[in-house]
Scaffold this active site. Sequence first.
Site, PDB file in Angstrom:
ATOM      1  N   LYS A 252     -20.652   2.235 -32.123  1.00  0.00           N
ATOM      2  CA  LYS A 252     -20.798   1.762 -33.508  1.00  0.00           C
ATOM      3  C   LYS A 252     -19.436   1.195 -33.881  1.00  0.00           C
ATOM      4  O   LYS A 252     -18.555   1.907 -34.368  1.00  0.00           O
ATOM      5  CB  LYS A 252     -21.161   2.929 -34.428  1.00  0.00           C
ATOM      6  CG  LYS A 252     -22.662   3.171 -34.520  1.00  0.00           C
ATOM      7  CD  LYS A 252     -22.999   4.300 -35.465  1.00  0.00           C
ATOM      8  CE  LYS A 252     -23.126   3.864 -36.897  1.00  0.00           C
ATOM      9  NZ  LYS A 252     -24.345   3.099 -37.177  1.00  0.00           N
TER      10      LYS A 252
HETATM   11  N1  PPE Z   1     -29.171   0.614 -35.031  1.00  0.00           N
HETATM   12  C1  PPE Z   1     -28.101   0.204 -35.731  1.00  0.00           C
HETATM   13  C2  PPE Z   1     -27.572  -1.157 -35.501  1.00  0.00           C
HETATM   14  C3  PPE Z   1     -27.521   1.063 -36.670  1.00  0.00           C
HETATM   15  O1  PPE Z   1     -26.465   0.672 -37.365  1.00  0.00           O
HETATM   16  C4  PPE Z   1     -28.081   2.351 -36.881  1.00  0.00           C
HETATM   17  C5  PPE Z   1     -27.505   3.258 -37.909  1.00  0.00           C
HETATM   18  C6  PPE Z   1     -29.202   2.729 -36.097  1.00  0.00           C
HETATM   19  C7  PPE Z   1     -29.704   1.833 -35.178  1.00  0.00           C
HETATM   20  C8  PPE Z   1     -29.804   4.101 -36.198  1.00  0.00           C
HETATM   21  O2  PPE Z   1     -28.957   5.060 -35.615  1.00  0.00           O
HETATM   22  P1  PPE Z   1     -28.922   6.576 -36.105  1.00  0.00           P
HETATM   23  O3  PPE Z   1     -28.333   6.571 -37.463  1.00  0.00           O
HETATM   24  O4  PPE Z   1     -28.083   7.265 -35.107  1.00  0.00           O
HETATM   25  O5  PPE Z   1     -30.326   7.070 -36.112  1.00  0.00           O
HETATM   26  N2  PPE Z   1     -27.019   2.619 -39.077  1.00  0.00           N
HETATM   27  C9  PPE Z   1     -26.101   3.296 -39.963  1.00  0.00           C
HETATM   28  C10 PPE Z   1     -25.473   2.342 -40.963  1.00  0.00           C
HETATM   29  C11 PPE Z   1     -26.153   2.116 -42.267  1.00  0.00           C
HETATM   30  C12 PPE Z   1     -25.282   1.389 -43.260  1.00  0.00           C
HETATM   31  O6  PPE Z   1     -25.827   0.580 -44.051  1.00  0.00           O
HETATM   32  O7  PPE Z   1     -24.072   1.631 -43.290  1.00  0.00           O
HETATM   33  C13 PPE Z   1     -26.732   4.528 -40.587  1.00  0.00           C
HETATM   34  O8  PPE Z   1     -27.951   4.606 -40.728  1.00  0.00           O
HETATM   35  O9  PPE Z   1     -25.977   5.430 -40.924  1.00  0.00           O
END
Ligand code: PPE
Length: 311
Positions: free
Chosen positions: A165
Amino acid sequence: MASKGTTQVTGKAIWMDGALVPWDDAQVHVLTHTLHYGLGVFEGIRCYRTADGRSAVFRLGEHVRRLFESAHINLMAIPFTPQQIEAAILETLRANGMAEGYIRPLAYIGHGAMGLNPGDNPIRVAIATWPWGKYLGDEGMELGIRAKVSSFSRHHVNAKMTKGKTCGDYVNSILAKREALLDGYDEAILLDTQGLVSEASGENIFVVRGGEIRTPPLPTVLDGITRGAIVTLARDKGIAVAESPIARDELYIADEVFMTGTAAEVTPVREIDRRQIGEGRRGPITKALQAAFFDVVAGKDRKHEGWLTYL
Ligand code: PPE
């Protein structure tokens, strides 16, 4: 007044480099390397009020591990141990009196040298928390959201390291998200450079058809921690889940589509590119998995209590 899709945040204290500082004092130098070039890594974590009145962080260990993996991928050495970061997260939640909300750890490169090579600039760490309601709206959680396949592609897997990330990678997500909002949709779905479905701007994506669930395979998407939980919860219910490539039109003819993420939790999708998905509302499998997820985070699912770290 916040515009659609934004969250104004405030709080009492932010953890910076080993100590809590008052919210308004959490400042950085304008030559902070990450501010210029985007090489930094972050996490998004949620803390929930449990049914017994306590509070618990969902999958804290997994999120902190992924923060360190993101740093490792990017050749950044975080000057704390994962245990110290876990403790700091709990300390920050307590300092802010946060029984429920969102947690944002960020590791970034401080100031000193400029130019692409950050040299020996310090790696700095901040942890903020804030209240965050339903990411895609209360209505979206029940009725489903409207999504658009983005005109922007997800980065090639050898451009964006999809297992990290990384701050700068999110410019791609922001371009897609704003385009979707400006075009009157709630969220963007990105295709990879081969044209296959990858993920949404900040969520993983799932399709349901004939009672079976599919989600794009890991190489091209973030290994979402909510994604992993939903795969487990679906299999617990005896629902088959496959990780396999998904084409754009497979979204259109799905019985159900939903998205998962820490911020978005489990959000149904009712329409994509002006095509109704299934019945055009939250489908039964999405509803069941949403309920299973909210039982877990409320501490009501004994089997997955290991996913909770109580405050
Ligand atoms: N894909 C991406 C690109 C992504 O950023 C997230 C989380 C996910 C999948 C889901 O991953 P997980 O949270 O581990 O289930 N996105 C984060 C950012 C949101 C924001 O606007 O800032 C989050 O959900 O925390």
